[in-house]
Design an enzyme around this catalytic site. Structure first.
Site, PDB file in Angstrom:
ATOM      1  CG  HIS A  83      -0.287   0.069   2.543  1.00  8.61           C
ATOM      2  ND1 HIS A  83       0.068   1.263   3.149  1.00  8.61           N
ATOM      3  CD2 HIS A  83       0.090  -0.906   3.412  1.00  8.61           C
ATOM      4  CE1 HIS A  83       0.623   1.019   4.328  1.00  8.61           C
ATOM      5  NE2 HIS A  83       0.657  -0.294   4.509  1.00  8.61           N
TER       6      HIS A  83
ATOM      7  CB  CYS B 232       0.873  -4.086   5.361  1.00  6.85           C
ATOM      8  SG  CYS B 232      -0.637  -5.036   5.686  1.00  6.85           S
TER       9      CYS B 232
END
Length: 558
Positions: A454, A473
């Site tokens: 992301h 992440c």
């Protein structure tokens, strides 16, 4: 685990060669004598009457060996009526070269095989029992070494429980049968080596650093103040010698050896870039620590990373995304060529990014951030308690329940002081916008770890050398470039249309990819680039030592 490796499973047992040799019936030719001896030993082992040990070495693949020889009526592979075939010498040469792949030749019965081969050379008519010894150990060594080249010496799940990547497959019994039919041992074994170019580059790097080690390694740079361009002294002389050993500094410099000149400054920068350090050309504590890691330790680092490459499949995808967690970098590879590289931010040591593979199947523009419960309670709850306006200012919403039953809760009605990690019946969601932790786009490859790539609003962290800041992440440096690449075959999502969509709407929008793109999250602390430069990184998750210990443990079939 391959079909073949499943066959390799089983309890290894031990049998004295001398006992079985005494029971072998006399036959007219050496080949028939070996055949009878093999049958006696293998059948006795199968029925639990005797053990299978040769020259003090335990046979590691007894089930595969029994299956193989039963299928060929116990006809030998490595022995004929004249004694050992030339294939034995070829096998010995191949096993000796195992060291170039970071494997230990001694793990494949090399000493015992060499001894048996020498005995056979000295005697025109070697004892059938000794020839059977040579036959069995040669077959076991071939199968063991072949399986280690194919899928690694250590099972990846023993080191990385989250491992979900299919490994390479080959029928090793068929490979052995091709040797029996006259095939080249060297070619057969070579066909099992990891074909990725990165593996071959690491093999060359290992050979280079082993050579450096054999010559005595490199000098260490003593403690002291940071060294900078323009300074002089004995420590600079040692620094110059250290960088010449690894080729960062040419050896034809004519300037005084105790002077920190421009050439030495540039050499320090090259070294820092190879080691993921801030390339400022100054030798401070971090750079000096990397300089003083021994050549032997760098060899071990290369060895464990070669093993990690052996765990990977033969085909990573004609185009794929490769994330090196320890190297904090992302590569996009298409038809074997790097088409994009960028920095990434990966998980903190206590919230590690897992190693696994998936497929990017869709993108989400203007994403909501559904805050994981652990982050909500460990990170966000203390912030909320300290600052009542934190939620509103950062665009967070509070919900109770899930799915259609979820209902929004006014944060001002909650007594946050009474909540804790064990008592937190709420769910936090951050609205799309400039403060959203996921930025303007996320790249989804559904997986049980809830990990994805992301964007991020905290751009400054990409300038750091060590970028283990996330909660698991992966934050990417240039997300829009990656989005444009993945949507390149969808004309309705050109670069301009992507930007227009982001500029004119703040609503969350998912875009399905026409073709899923494999993504591989891996952990490499050493690699060599296309130019031959060898890169090392700090073992941020402290995984190298466990793998090194597993690689040096006694060999066994998987």
């Amino acid at each position: 685990m391959t079909r073949l490796l499943l066959v390799l499973l089983g309890v290894s047992v031990l049998v004295p060669a001398s006992a079985s040799a005494q029971t072998a019936p006399r036959t007219s030719t050496p080949t028939e004598s070996v055949r009878q001896d093999l049958r006696t030993r293998i059948e006795a082992q199968h029925h639990g009457l005797d053990a299978l040990e040769v020259q003090g070495d335990e046979v590691q693949a007894p089930k595969t060996i029994r299956h193989f020889y039963e299928q060929r009526a116990f006809a030998p592979v490595w022995i004929d009526d004249r004694g050992p075939r030339a294939a034995v010498d070829s096998l010995l040469a191949v096993l000796t070269r195992a060291v170039r792949d970071g494997l230990r030749p001694a793990a494949y019965h090399l000493d015992a095989l060499q001894s048996l081969r020498e005995q056979a050379k000295k005697s025109r008519r070697a004892a059938p029992g000794r020839l059977a010894d040579l036959e069995l150990l040669s077959t076991d060594a071939f199968l063991l070494y072949a399986s280690h080249l194919l899928t690694g010496r250590v099972s990846p799940t023993d080191i990385t429980p989250s491992w979900n990547i299919p490994q390479r497959e080959a029928d090793l019994v068929q490979k052995l049968a091709s040797v029996a039919g006259g095939g080249s041992v060297s070619r057969v074994v070579e066909s099992l080596r990891q074909p990725q170019p990165e593996y071959a580059r690491l093999v060359r790097a290992l050979d280079r650093y082993r050579h450096i080690t054999a010559l005595g390694g490199w000098p260490t740079v003593p403690e002291g103040p940071t060294l900078r361009k323009g300074e002089e002294g004995e420590r600079i002389t040692l620094l110059r010698e250290r960088l010449q050993v690894t080729g960062d500094l040419p050896t034809d410099q004519t300037e005084p050896v105790d002077t920190f000149d421009t050439a030495l400054h540039e050499a320090v920068v090259r070294f820092q870039e190879r080691h993921g350090l801030n390339p400022d050309g100054a030798v401070g504590p971090a750079t000096r620590a990397a300089l003083n890691v021994s050549a032997e330790d760098r060899v071990r680092q290369l060895v464990v990373n070669l093993e990690r490459w052996r765990w990977l499949p033969q085909d990573l995808g004609h185009r794929h995304v490769l994330v090196n967690i320890a190297g904090f970098r992302l590569q996009v590879v298409e038809n074997g060529e790097d088409v994009m590289q960028m920095r990434v931010i990966t998980g903190r040591p206590y919230r590690q990014t897992p190693v696994f593979s998936g497929e990017i199947s869709y993108l989400v523009f203007n994403p909501y951030w559904h805050v994981p419960h652990s982050i909500a309670t460990e990170d966000k709850l203390p912030e909320i308690k300290n600052d009542p306006g934190y939620l509103a200012r950062q665009g967070f919403e509070v919900f109770q329940g899930w799915g259609a039953d979820a209902r929004p809760i006014d944060p001002s009605t909650i007594d946050w002081s009474r909540l804790s990690q064990k008592n937190f019946p709420y769910r936090l969601r951050q609205k799309p916008g400039p403060l959203n932790a996921l930025g303007r786009v996320k790249f989804m490859f559904p997986n049980p770890h809830s990990v994805y790539l992301h964007d991020t609003p905290t751009r400054g962290l990409f300038a750091r050398a060590d970028r283990s800041f996330s909660s698991g992440c992966i934050r990417v440096e240039r997300p829009m470039e990656l989005a444009e690449y993945l949507l390149d075959d969808q004309t309705e999502w050109s670069a301009q249309k992507i930007q227009d969509a982001l500029d004119t709407s703040s609503a969350e929008r998912a875009v399905i990819l026409r073709e899923k793109v494999p993504v591989h999250l891996q952990y490499w602390t050493a690699w060599a680039d296309e130019g031959g430069a060898v890169h090392f990184r700090r073992d941020v998750y402290e995984r190298d030592e466990a793998l090194h210990q597993a690689l040096t443990a006694p060999a066994s079939a998987k």
